[in-house]
Design an enzyme around this catalytic site. Structure first.
Site, PDB file in Angstrom:
ATOM      1  N   LYS A 155       0.840  -1.203   0.000  1.00 58.22           N
ATOM      2  CA  LYS A 155       0.000   0.000   0.000  1.00 58.22           C
ATOM      3  C   LYS A 155       0.874   1.253   0.000  1.00 58.22           C
ATOM      4  CE  LYS A 155      -3.846  -2.489   1.995  1.00 58.22           C
ATOM      5  NZ  LYS A 155      -4.505  -3.022   3.174  1.00 58.22           N
ATOM      6  N   GLN A 185      -4.732  -1.804   9.438  1.00 58.29           N
ATOM      7  CA  GLN A 185      -4.604  -3.118   8.805  1.00 58.29           C
ATOM      8  C   GLN A 185      -5.169  -4.219   9.706  1.00 58.29           C
ATOM      9  OE1 GLN A 185      -3.336  -3.706   5.582  1.00 58.29           O
ATOM     10  NE2 GLN A 185      -4.200  -5.716   5.998  1.00 58.29           N
ATOM     11  N   ASP A 200     -11.427   2.507   3.834  1.00 58.62           N
ATOM     12  CA  ASP A 200     -11.806   1.100   3.652  1.00 58.62           C
ATOM     13  C   ASP A 200     -13.325   0.963   3.496  1.00 58.62           C
ATOM     14  OD1 ASP A 200      -9.643  -0.646   3.554  1.00 58.62           O
ATOM     15  OD2 ASP A 200      -9.362  -0.633   5.729  1.00 58.62           O
TER      16      ASP A 200
END
Ligand code: NAP
Length: 287
Positions: free
Chosen positions: A52, A96, A119
């Site tokens: 990422k 994460q 997200d």
């Protein structure tokens, strides 16, 4: 023989668009920024986080990493999220998963400002997706929709079957297909006559987490088969939820693993980061 949908190529196109848009935003004085939080030392999470960060660097997005030890307390993690919520140069926050045992993932997601929730896991954003008035789409299902668009595959009126009902893939996937006027069925571990339902699908999305679960007898000839799975076969090799070798000759379109849905997920995260930067600068987001 099926058309093999090349996720790497589609993701590269999305990323090129992101890079152009980032450059244009910078000219207007907006520097999109993403904070990535990783807790503990799970090797897979480390790889995802590195990928990422690399993708941000390649597209001109500013990124910050916060690597915390597995011993981090819930309070410490929530304090960091709050600091990032207030940070002006950070537009997107990604924590994460999975978090180490003892940390409450749901509470962490809810602590992220919905405007920075790239997200799209926050209940406000989930609700927005449900009613079709959203800022962000969850990265993996959004990536699948982009893959379908890349092949000009019409969803409207099609029979769509999603195997899996997780909050991060199955449920939002079904909702996005529904928004595009598909006729959608969601299957799960308690579904009866699964093979028969799958055989009715014009578009079949597998998000099960079981290697080679979808076999050739479960697909309709000519169907579009999208494999979200990231599994390991009996030799420890990366594979999907679909038995590619046997399904591919029968269907019209198929995504490989690796190189299908996987590359799209990060590409869509980058897009969401731009959207977040725009939102926080008072721009209306056009879905
Ligand atoms: P998950 O939370 O474990 O959900 C799996 C779903 O599959 C559940 O809804 C489960 O049903 C259903 N299922 C399990 N066994 C089944 C069976 N025998 N028949 C029918 N349905 C069954 O997994 P997830 O997070 O959604 O992820 C799914 C897969 O996608 C995994 O391989 C994951 O690694 C992969 N993934 C890939 C990406 C990417 O970027 N490519 C991103 C996210 C996830 P119940 O609800 O009844 O238990």
């Amino acid at each position: 023989m099926a058309v093999r949908i090349d996720g790497k190529a589609v993701a590269a196109t999305v990323r090129a668009g992101v890079a152009e848009e980032v450059a244009a935003l910078k000219e207007k004085g907006i520097f999109p920024g993403l904070a990535v939080v990783i807790v503990g030392d799970d090797p897979a999470s480390r790889t995802y986080v590195n990928n990422k960060k690399k993708a941000c660097a390649e597209t001109g997005i500013y990124s910050e990493e916060y690597a915390l030890p597995a011993s981090t307390t819930q309070e410490e993690l929530l304090r960091l999220v709050e600091t990032l919520n207030q940070k002006k140069d950070i537009h997107g926050i990604l924590v994460q998963s999975p978090l180490p045992d003892g940390l409450d993932e749901e509470a962490v997601v809810e602590a992220i400002s919905p405007q920075k929730d790239v997200d799209a896991f926050h209940p406000e954003n989930v609700g927005r997706i449900m009613i079709g008035n959203f800022h962000f789409l969850p990265c993996t299902p959004a990536g699948v929709m982009e893959l379908l668009r890349s092949q000009n595959i019409e969803v409207a009126g099609k029979r769509c079957v999603v195997i899996g009902r997780s909050n991060i893939v199955g449920k939002p996937m079904a909702m996005l297909l529904l928004h595009q006027n598909g006729t959608v069925t969601i299957c799960h571990s308690k579904t009866q006559n699964l093979a028969e339902i799958c055989r009715s699908a014009d578009i079949l999305v597998a998000a099960v987490g079981k290697p080679k679960f979808v076999t050739a007898d479960m697909v309709k000839p000519g169907a579009v088969v999208i494999d979200v799975g990231m599994d390991r076969d009996e030799n420890g090799k990366l594979c999907g939820d679909v038995d590619y070798a046997n399904v591919e000759p029968k269907v019209g379109y198929i995504t490989p693993v690796p190189g299908g849905v996987g590359p799209m997920t990060i590409a869509m995260l980058l897009k969401n980061t731009i959207t977040a930067a725009k939102l926080q600068n008072g721009w209306q987001y056009e879905a």
